[in-house]
Scaffold this motif. Structure first.
Motif, PDB file in Angstrom:
ATOM      1  N   LEU A 119     -26.784 -56.503  14.569  1.00  0.00           N
ATOM      2  CA  LEU A 119     -27.800 -56.080  13.612  1.00  0.00           C
ATOM      3  C   LEU A 119     -27.308 -56.173  12.175  1.00  0.00           C
ATOM      4  N   LEU A 120     -26.031 -55.856  11.946  1.00  0.00           N
ATOM      5  CA  LEU A 120     -25.515 -55.774  10.583  1.00  0.00           C
ATOM      6  C   LEU A 120     -24.789 -57.041  10.153  1.00  0.00           C
ATOM      7  N   SER A 121     -24.474 -57.892  11.086  1.00  0.00           N
ATOM      8  CA  SER A 121     -23.866 -59.182  10.746  1.00  0.00           C
ATOM      9  C   SER A 121     -24.452 -60.267  11.644  1.00  0.00           C
ATOM     10  N   PRO A 122     -25.779 -60.440  11.579  1.00  0.00           N
ATOM     11  CA  PRO A 122     -26.439 -61.358  12.511  1.00  0.00           C
ATOM     12  C   PRO A 122     -26.212 -62.825  12.146  1.00  0.00           C
ATOM     13  N   ARG A 123     -26.228 -63.649  13.181  1.00  0.00           N
ATOM     14  CA  ARG A 123     -26.152 -65.100  12.947  1.00  0.00           C
ATOM     15  C   ARG A 123     -27.539 -65.708  12.799  1.00  0.00           C
ATOM     16  N   SER A 124     -28.554 -64.944  13.174  1.00  0.00           N
ATOM     17  CA  SER A 124     -29.929 -65.438  13.060  1.00  0.00           C
ATOM     18  C   SER A 124     -30.865 -64.244  12.950  1.00  0.00           C
ATOM     19  N   LEU A 125     -31.999 -64.470  12.302  1.00  0.00           N
ATOM     20  CA  LEU A 125     -32.964 -63.379  12.171  1.00  0.00           C
ATOM     21  C   LEU A 125     -34.373 -63.916  12.002  1.00  0.00           C
ATOM     22  N   ALA A 126     -35.323 -63.042  12.304  1.00  0.00           N
ATOM     23  CA  ALA A 126     -36.738 -63.373  12.131  1.00  0.00           C
ATOM     24  C   ALA A 126     -37.425 -62.216  11.426  1.00  0.00           C
ATOM     25  N   LEU A 127     -38.345 -62.535  10.535  1.00  0.00           N
ATOM     26  CA  LEU A 127     -39.136 -61.528   9.828  1.00  0.00           C
ATOM     27  C   LEU A 127     -40.555 -61.565  10.364  1.00  0.00           C
ATOM     28  N   ILE A 128     -41.037 -60.422  10.831  1.00  0.00           N
ATOM     29  CA  ILE A 128     -42.383 -60.336  11.393  1.00  0.00           C
ATOM     30  C   ILE A 128     -43.188 -59.355  10.562  1.00  0.00           C
ATOM     31  N   GLY A 129     -44.254 -59.847   9.946  1.00  0.00           N
ATOM     32  CA  GLY A 129     -45.126 -58.972   9.170  1.00  0.00           C
ATOM     33  C   GLY A 129     -45.127 -59.253   7.688  1.00  0.00           C
ATOM     34  N   ALA A 175     -42.554 -71.923   6.075  1.00  0.00           N
ATOM     35  CA  ALA A 175     -43.418 -72.101   7.235  1.00  0.00           C
ATOM     36  C   ALA A 175     -43.307 -70.903   8.166  1.00  0.00           C
ATOM     37  N   ALA A 176     -44.424 -70.519   8.790  1.00  0.00           N
ATOM     38  CA  ALA A 176     -44.456 -69.390   9.711  1.00  0.00           C
ATOM     39  C   ALA A 176     -45.011 -69.841  11.052  1.00  0.00           C
ATOM     40  N   VAL A 177     -44.566 -69.170  12.131  1.00  0.00           N
ATOM     41  CA  VAL A 177     -45.119 -69.406  13.460  1.00  0.00           C
ATOM     42  C   VAL A 177     -45.935 -68.176  13.853  1.00  0.00           C
ATOM     43  N   LYS A 178     -46.809 -68.352  14.871  1.00  0.00           N
ATOM     44  CA  LYS A 178     -47.736 -67.277  15.209  1.00  0.00           C
ATOM     45  C   LYS A 178     -47.075 -66.118  15.961  1.00  0.00           C
ATOM     46  N   ASN A 179     -46.028 -66.409  16.754  1.00  0.00           N
ATOM     47  CA  ASN A 179     -45.340 -65.333  17.460  1.00  0.00           C
ATOM     48  C   ASN A 179     -43.895 -65.723  17.729  1.00  0.00           C
ATOM     49  N   LEU A 180     -43.123 -64.776  18.203  1.00  0.00           N
ATOM     50  CA  LEU A 180     -41.693 -64.996  18.401  1.00  0.00           C
ATOM     51  C   LEU A 180     -41.402 -66.115  19.400  1.00  0.00           C
ATOM     52  N   ASP A 181     -42.244 -66.236  20.418  1.00  0.00           N
ATOM     53  CA  ASP A 181     -42.002 -67.249  21.443  1.00  0.00           C
ATOM     54  C   ASP A 181     -42.029 -68.666  20.886  1.00  0.00           C
ATOM     55  N   ARG A 182     -42.655 -68.871  19.728  1.00  0.00           N
ATOM     56  CA  ARG A 182     -42.747 -70.212  19.157  1.00  0.00           C
ATOM     57  C   ARG A 182     -41.561 -70.570  18.276  1.00  0.00           C
ATOM     58  N   LEU A 183     -40.661 -69.616  18.044  1.00  0.00           N
ATOM     59  CA  LEU A 183     -39.427 -69.956  17.309  1.00  0.00           C
ATOM     60  C   LEU A 183     -38.549 -70.827  18.193  1.00  0.00           C
ATOM     61  N   ASP A 184     -37.854 -71.787  17.595  1.00  0.00           N
ATOM     62  CA  ASP A 184     -36.993 -72.673  18.382  1.00  0.00           C
ATOM     63  C   ASP A 184     -35.575 -72.109  18.535  1.00  0.00           C
ATOM     64  N   PHE A 185     -35.384 -70.818  18.221  1.00  0.00           N
ATOM     65  CA  PHE A 185     -34.100 -70.147  18.437  1.00  0.00           C
ATOM     66  C   PHE A 185     -34.386 -68.682  18.762  1.00  0.00           C
ATOM     67  N   VAL A 186     -33.388 -68.002  19.299  1.00  0.00           N
ATOM     68  CA  VAL A 186     -33.529 -66.574  19.604  1.00  0.00           C
ATOM     69  C   VAL A 186     -32.903 -65.777  18.461  1.00  0.00           C
ATOM     70  N   PRO A 187     -33.690 -65.032  17.704  1.00  0.00           N
ATOM     71  CA  PRO A 187     -33.122 -64.270  16.587  1.00  0.00           C
ATOM     72  C   PRO A 187     -32.319 -63.066  17.089  1.00  0.00           C
ATOM     73  N   GLU A 188     -31.100 -62.932  16.599  1.00  0.00           N
ATOM     74  CA  GLU A 188     -30.315 -61.744  16.956  1.00  0.00           C
ATOM     75  C   GLU A 188     -30.981 -60.481  16.415  1.00  0.00           C
ATOM     76  N   LEU A 189     -31.457 -60.563  15.184  1.00  0.00           N
ATOM     77  CA  LEU A 189     -32.084 -59.421  14.528  1.00  0.00           C
ATOM     78  C   LEU A 189     -33.532 -59.753  14.197  1.00  0.00           C
ATOM     79  N   VAL A 190     -34.428 -58.840  14.558  1.00  0.00           N
ATOM     80  CA  VAL A 190     -35.836 -58.970  14.213  1.00  0.00           C
ATOM     81  C   VAL A 190     -36.156 -57.910  13.164  1.00  0.00           C
ATOM     82  N   ILE A 191     -36.720 -58.327  12.036  1.00  0.00           N
ATOM     83  CA  ILE A 191     -37.082 -57.408  10.956  1.00  0.00           C
ATOM     84  C   ILE A 191     -38.595 -57.233  10.999  1.00  0.00           C
TER      85      ILE A 191
END
Length: 897
Positions: free
Chosen positions: A9-19, A58-74
């Protein structure tokens, strides 16, 4: 464990922002712009069901459409969507979520509960909700809606207030102070103060931890984490609500004295945390702790070009408990050689108002070389004769060279340039010199360093589970209390109290219960025959404060006087309190000790921290005098002495004029006994002895009140359920006989075992170290070993094994519970040359027994696939073994208890 997945969470290699919102003025848009401005280096995805792009991203409609798994979701989406987002993120394999959104509510059926349920299903960790966010400069992450991004540095800030966190960022920008991390925790749905204390205590980039606290939810967990962190680095906090009134409805004097903030203060002291009063002092503390190490002592030398400000600094130093350093004969001679004859000749070293940069440097060189001081404070009052900026530049250059030459033992150098402009502040700050606007702030900064060193020393003391100088009759005491509760009473009768005190070897004046006037006369006559004077007190379960109804009469010396006083007391009580149940009168010997001190000692019940021990000046005006100090149990004699020393009345315990000193440790021992009583009998809710008379012959309780009730389990785990701090668990010491008659002594690990651990590790091969730590271990730092040894036996336990024949350490096993105290993660390490003799099996069985006694549901661990010996032992012990989905070289092992 508490830090489980926090690195993700505090040193993520990937992240996604929702909202994130397309609206320019919105929390989601502000978070998006901050992430972009900080130039996060990992993969980043934007999720929004209504917009294909926001702000050019660019934004996607939901998490499943990301081409990677975000370690941290904001998450900045509306509260109603949060549980669903967490569930979706968990299915995808995200490690955790930062919930910036507010409005999740609380309690059964709330969005708050639904979010927790979704996260636990996937082992996700949650920060927030209702928070500013997180800022981690070291990994270029600004997942917050703060106005600025702090620079990288060595301070960690954990705040329950987003506004305070944002204010700290602004202050840091002005002072050139950087942060290793800033976390706004909001409503602490999962990750809390204790979890983050654990994380930053182990973070090598963090030099000191700053806290802003409004309230603590889990006191034992907080105390565990704070005590562990404070042993390895400074922990400084501000708590709001200092003036909030607590315990207004308390029925005993000790309960009234134990106000909410006073209990917090006692807890912070016991935890080794440095409490400051306001944000300015927190900033000053950050200024100091973020730049220099603590000195070896508290002798401060002051170098100044103004005598007045130097004297003010000395005054403040003495007031705060520091020591004005003397100047050695050698240093004095050298100062005479480099300074004009008008210099002060003492500390403060006043080098006169026309002092230029070279004079400052010459004097500073002598003072830093003088063994008679532990640190140097440089003061400057600007004049028209010498440039303050030039002096600051010269001082910083000299300090840089000095630190390079004395890397291992450089003294702290602090500074205060009165009226300094921003350029001078930048010059001093750039050289890592703590600097302050006034001499008062600077001296306080120095004393923060001193206090931290003292705290580390205090925390190395381990209170025993049971003082060995007395053996109480705890079962008899328990019977007295439980009988009263079974009778439906909330208070013990005076005679019961006397017997209770006797079971713990606490002397009380002769006390008898008389149900009528003539029985009172009979008891009194026996006392008169012994040459004693008598006091009568009303006996009623409903009248706690007897003097309120005139229910106490002193100095009775004849049977007739007793008869008249008893009749009068009973009549008056019935008239003033007709609803009260009157049981008669208490007949006590009246102890007259002209030179005795009147003290109050007792126990109070705090809703957050459980049992608290109270000590102070006693008598009828105890609340008005308000000379008291509080401490969290358990206590040993040294902790009890420290508690006494924090009061003004402690000075009266020493000898003065024709009054002899109170018998050494007589009062402290009563405090230790009361703390032990609280551990043995959690049914005691409040207890005060007032007064306790103390003189050169010892101590005697004159009056006492004890409130009782069925016990409440405030804290999880074993040990006293009413104690926020666990005692050293000596009951877990074991002597074992292994293969071939090998005799082993096993006991819980203690802080002073650090040198033993270092020696033990010399007998462990690099291969075995890699199997234990999953990586080559070339060096074990003090901080690393201290973290392993500094336990308070609440969430973490370790057993250390010694060969009885040689006294050498041969193995260690440890267990750390998770943040909700349901499962524990184990680790074990043996001396490489002594494996195969049954020690590993014995230690694993011991830690399993301990986990069961703590009420844990499972034990788990990670084992390298190549560690076939450990995997086979786990199989035999009944562990379930599964390969790790994300780490193919590791097996996860789990045992249901």
């Amino acid at each position: 464990m508490s830090t489980y997945r926090l690195k993700n969470l505090l040193s993520p290699r990937s992240l996604a922002l929702i909202g994130a919102s397309a609206r320019p003025v919105s929390v989601g848009r502000a978070v998006l712009e901050n992430i972009r401005s900080a130039e996060f280096k990992g993969e980043f995805g934007l999720v929004n069901p209504r917009h294909a792009e926001i702000g050019g991203i660019a934004a996607v409609k939901n998490l499943d459409r990301l081409d990677f798994v975000p370690e941290l979701v904001i998450i900045t989406a509306p509260a109603r969507e949060v549980p669903g987002i967490i569930d979706q993120a968990g299915r995808r394999g995200s490690a955790g979520a930062l919930i910036v959104s507010a409005g999740l509510g609380h309690g059964p059926g709330s969005l708050h509960e639904a979010a927790i349920t979704a996260a636990r299903k996937y082992g996700m960790r949650l920060i927030g909700p209702n928070c500013l966010g997180i800022m981690m400069p070291g990994v270029s992450l600004n997942a917050s809606f703060a106005a600025h991004m702090p620079g990288a540095g060595s301070l960690a800030l954990i705040s329950q207030s987003g506004a305070i966190a944002a204010g700290m960022v602004d202050w840091a920008a002005q002072r050139g102070v950087g942060f290793s991390g800033i976390v706004s925790i909001g409503d602490q749905i999962d990750v809390d103060l204790a979890d983050l204390l654990d994380y930053f205590a182990m973070d090598h980039k963090t030099r000191a931890i700053l806290l802003y606290i409004e309230a603590i939810k889990d006191a034992r967990k907080f105390m565990s984490a704070a005590r562990a962190a404070a042993r390895v680095k400074p922990v400084v906090l501000v708590k709001s609500g200092r003036m909030a009134q607590g315990a207004k409805a308390a029925a005993t004097h000790t309960g009234a004295l134990a106000g909410a903030d006073a209990v917090y203060d006692a807890a912070f002291r016991r935890a080794g945390v440095l409490r400051v009063s306001d944000l300015r002092e927190l900033f000053d503390c950050a200024e100091t702790l973020g730049r220099v190490e603590s000195p070896t002592g508290k002798r401060l030398a002051i170098l100044t070009n103004g005598g007045g400000i130097g004297v003010l600094a000395i005054d403040r130093l003495v007031e705060l408990g520091g020591i004005p350093a003397s100047i050695s004969a050698d240093a004095r001679k050298k100062l005479d050689d480099v300074l004009p004859p008008t210099w002060s000749g003492a500390n403060p070293v006043d080098i006169v108002g026309d002092a230029d940069a070279s004079r400052y440097a010459a004097a500073l060189e002598v003072l830093l070389a003088d063994p008679d001081n532990d640190a140097v404070l440089v003061l400057n009052v600007q004049t028209a004769i010498a440039s303050a900026a030039d002096i600051a530049t010269t001082v910083t250059e000299f300090v840089r060279k000095y630190r390079e030459q004395h890397r291992q033992w450089a003294k702290p150098v602090l500074a205060a340039w009165v009226g300094a402009d921003q350029d001078i502040i930048r010059t001093l700050s750039g050289a890592g010199i703590p600097n302050y606007p006034t001499e008062d702030d600077a001296v306080r900064g120095f004393m923060h360093l001193v206090r931290h060193r003292e705290v580390v020393e205090e925390l190395s003391q381990v209170p025993p589970a049971m003082p060995d100088t007395f053996v109480p009759d705890a079962p008899a005491a328990k019977r007295i209390v439980t009988a009263a509760i079974a009778d439906g009473r909330k208070w013990l009768e005076p005679v019961e109290i006397k017997h209770l005190l006797e079971t713990y070897e606490i002397a009380m004046v002769p006390t008898y219960a008389a149900t009528n006037v003539e029985q009172a006369v009979a008891y009194a006559s026996d006392m008169f025959a012994q040459g004693l004077t008598v006091v009568l007190k009303i006996m009623s379960r409903d009248i706690v404060h007897k003097s309120d109804v005139g229910g106490v009469v002193f100095n009775l010396t004849t049977p007739d006087a007793v008869r008249a006083a008893a009749t009068d007391i009973l009549d008056r009580a019935r008239k003033l309190r007709p609803e009260a149940r009157i049981g008669g009168v208490i007949v006590q010997a009246m102890v007259v000790k002209a030179k005795a001190r009147e003290l109050i000692l007792g126990l109070a019940d705090d809703p957050t921290f459980g049992t608290v021990v109270v000590f102070g000046r006693g008598g009828t005006a105890v609340e008005i005098i308000n000379d008291k100090a509080l401490a969290l149990p358990p206590l040993d004699l040294q902790l009890a002495r420290d508690l006494i020393d924090r009061t003004r009345v402690s000075r009266l315990l020493r000898a003065y004029r024709d009054v002899p000193a109170v018998k050494p440790d007589a009062v402290a021992m009563v405090l230790v006994k009361l703390a032990q009583m609280a551990a043995d009998i959690p049914e005691i809710r409040e207890f005060d002895i007032n007064p306790l008379l103390a003189d050169e012959t010892g101590v005697t309780a004159v009056d006492a009140r004890v409130a009782v009730a069925p016990p409440q389990r405030k804290f999880a785990g074993s040990g006293p359920a009413n104690f926020a701090v666990r005692a050293y668990p000596s009951q877990w010491e074991r002597r074992l006989v292994l293969k071939d008659g090998w005799r082993i002594f096993v006991r819980p690990l203690r802080p002073e075992d650090e040198p033993t651990i270092h020696e033990f590790l010399r007998h462990v091969t690099p291969h075995d170290l890699r199997l234990r730590f999953f990586a080559p271990m070339k060096e074990f730092t003090h901080e690393f070993i201290a973290r392993l040894t500094q336990l308070d036996y609440a969430r973490a336990m370790a057993f250390i094994a010694f060969a009885e024949e040689t006294g050498e350490m041969v193995g260690v096993v440890r267990l750390h519970s998770d943040s909700i105290y349901e499962s524990g993660e184990y680790a074990i390490l043996l001396r490489s040359d002594l494996k195969g003799r049954g020690l590993g099996w014995a230690l694993m069985q011991l830690i399993i027994d301990y986990a069961k006694s703590e009420g844990l549901k499972t034990i788990s661990g990670d084992v390298l696939q190549e560690n076939i010996v450990m995997l086979e032992m786990c199989r035999q012990l009944g562990f379930e073994i599964k390969p790790d989905r994300t780490e193919p070289d590791i097996c996860g092992v789990k045992l249901k208890l």
